[in-house]
Scaffold this motif. Structure first.
Motif, PDB file in Angstrom:
ATOM      1  N   THR A 221       0.786  -1.198  -0.013  1.00 34.76           N
ATOM      2  CA  THR A 221      -0.026  -0.011   0.154  1.00 34.76           C
ATOM      3  C   THR A 221       0.824   1.199  -0.007  1.00 34.76           C
ATOM      4  OG1 THR A 221      -1.739  -1.149   1.234  1.00 34.76           O
ATOM      5  CG2 THR A 221      -1.726   1.154   1.179  1.00 34.76           C
ATOM      6  N   THR A 222       0.822   1.875  -0.922  1.00 34.67           N
ATOM      7  CA  THR A 222       1.501   3.260  -1.094  1.00 34.67           C
ATOM      8  C   THR A 222       0.553   4.654  -1.606  1.00 34.67           C
ATOM      9  OG1 THR A 222       1.706   2.814  -3.562  1.00 34.67           O
ATOM     10  CG2 THR A 222       3.362   2.078  -1.977  1.00 34.67           C
ATOM     11  N   ALA A 223       0.556   5.558  -0.676  1.00 33.11           N
ATOM     12  CA  ALA A 223      -0.304   6.552  -0.877  1.00 33.11           C
ATOM     13  C   ALA A 223      -1.611   6.412  -1.297  1.00 33.11           C
ATOM     14  CB  ALA A 223       0.424   7.580  -1.987  1.00 33.11           C
ATOM     15  N   GLY A 224      -2.297   5.636  -0.359  1.00 31.95           N
ATOM     16  CA  GLY A 224      -3.572   5.362  -0.524  1.00 31.95           C
ATOM     17  C   GLY A 224      -4.038   4.363  -1.786  1.00 31.95           C
ATOM     18  N   ALA A 225      -2.775   3.846  -2.256  1.00 35.82           N
ATOM     19  CA  ALA A 225      -3.286   2.988  -3.470  1.00 35.82           C
ATOM     20  C   ALA A 225      -2.412   1.607  -3.341  1.00 35.82           C
ATOM     21  CB  ALA A 225      -2.627   3.534  -5.014  1.00 35.82           C
TER      22      ALA A 225
END
Length: 373
Positions: A221-225
């Motif tokens: 999971t990175t920056a809400g994605a």
């Protein structure tokens, strides 16, 4: 530029048993006494004038001695026999692809302890069938060349036939890989044009980039994605050698033996090298450091030294970072060749690790694995 001389030396080895290239020379001869009888078991030493390195041998039962595969330069040959004064011949010049024949006639023991003479220039080599040709600067300037590729000048050599671009042809009926190229005295033995290769001690080592699958990692999971990184930290090289003697030579990478396998052609072996090119946090082995640059050595078991080698960088060794794509294939080749250095081998005596053939990948050296795993 007008005074620049391009010297192309094409050396053809006609030996059937040895199908290797050579860019060195040899000294041989016969030792006889004052009556002309051969003298066996005589100690003969050839000392390189520039480095003071000694090469020693003993005459055979027929009084014959031979020094093979000597580096180019001047040598001092010393002959020591019981009952005779020491015989010394200075300024013996070793030329690429040439055998200098030295006839030694010992004198009777007198008060003088040493007999010194100077070697004469080798005017005619009657020992080996070697064809040499030098092309001067005026010919280079006047002959039209496609793309100014100087290797096409080999077509002017008597006995040459075939495709001259890149020197891929035949000289007196031999194969292309049996010819040795030297430019201004420097070996240039790329069997394929612009492929990183080095020739040391008659052994040609060639490196090519090979395919290495990059694994897709698990979801993060990175920056809400959600993203899935690709492990691009591992690369692979193909290693190919020619003129290789398995009982004498070995190839090492960063001090570890490369598991070479014969291709079926005499003296030709191949292997793969897998290594960590980058230390990335998002990779399968984030704690393993980068193995670059890679130092390849052509190891001589007889002398326990490296005959020579090369260094391979994954990026420009000067730290240059290209911001644009190459404009054509020539610039792409230049960028790739800038990461290859035909020097930088391991100096002095050293010992390499034993055979590291993996059961899973017997033809590949994986530097990520511990030794002998």
């Amino acid at each position: 530029m007008k005074r620049l001389v391009f010297a192309i030396l094409v050396v053809l080895s006609l030996a059937v048993a040895a199908n290797a290239q050579t860019f060195r020379g040899s000294i041989n001869g016969t030792v006889v006494d004052p009556s002309g009888a051969v003298v066996p078991n005589v100690q003969v030493k050839a000392t390189e004038s520039a480095t003071s390195i000694d090469h020693s041998t003993t005459t055979t039962s027929e009084g014959v001695f031979s020094f093979q595969d000597l580096p180019l330069g001047f040598y001092k040959v010393t002959v020591t026999a019981t009952g005779f004064p020491v015989y010394t011949v200075d300024k013996v010049q070793v030329v690429a692809g040439t055998i200098y024949t030295l006839q030694v006639k010992l004198a009777l023991q007198q008060q003088a302890t040493t007999v010194e003479v100077s070697a004469a220039a080798l005017s005619l080599d009657t020992t080996t069938a070697t064809q040499n040709m030098t092309i001067t600067s005026d010919v280079v300037q006047d002959v039209p060349l496609n793309g100014r590729d100087f290797t096409q000048l080999v077509a002017m050599s008597p006995g040459y036939g075939g495709y001259s671009v890149g020197g891929f042809g035949s000289l007196n009926g031999t194969c292309a890989h049996q010819m040795n190229w030297q430019i201004a005295g420097v070996a240039n033995n790329d069997f394929w044009p612009n492929i990183p290769a080095v020739n040391q001690g008659g052994v040609t080592l060639e490196l090519r980039q090979a395919l290495e699958p990059w694994h897709v990692l698990g979801e993060e999971t990175t920056a809400g994605a959600t993203a899935r990184f690709v492990d691009s930290s591992v690369e692979r090289l193909q290693v190919r050698v020619e003129g290789f003697n398995a009982s004498r030579h070995a190839v090492t990478c960063n001090g570890r033996r490369v598991p070479l396998t014969s291709t079926g052609r005499p003296g030709e072996y191949v292997a793969g090298v897998r290594f960590k090119a980058w230390k990335l946090a998002g990779s399968l082995q984030p704690t393993i450091d980068s193995h670059a640059p890679l130092t390849f050595d052509i190891f001589d078991r007889w002398s326990s030294r490296s005959l020579g080698g090369c260094v391979y960088h994954v990026v420009h060794p000067g730290g240059r970072n290209y911001e644009t794509f190459p404009v054509n294939s020539y610039e792409a080749e230049a960028r790739r060749l800038a990461r290859f250095q035909d020097h930088g081998h391991t100096p002095g005596f050293f010992d390499y690790s034993g055979d590291e053939r993996s059961i899973e990948y017997p033809m590949t050296l994986d530097l990520r694995r511990p030794t002998k795993v």
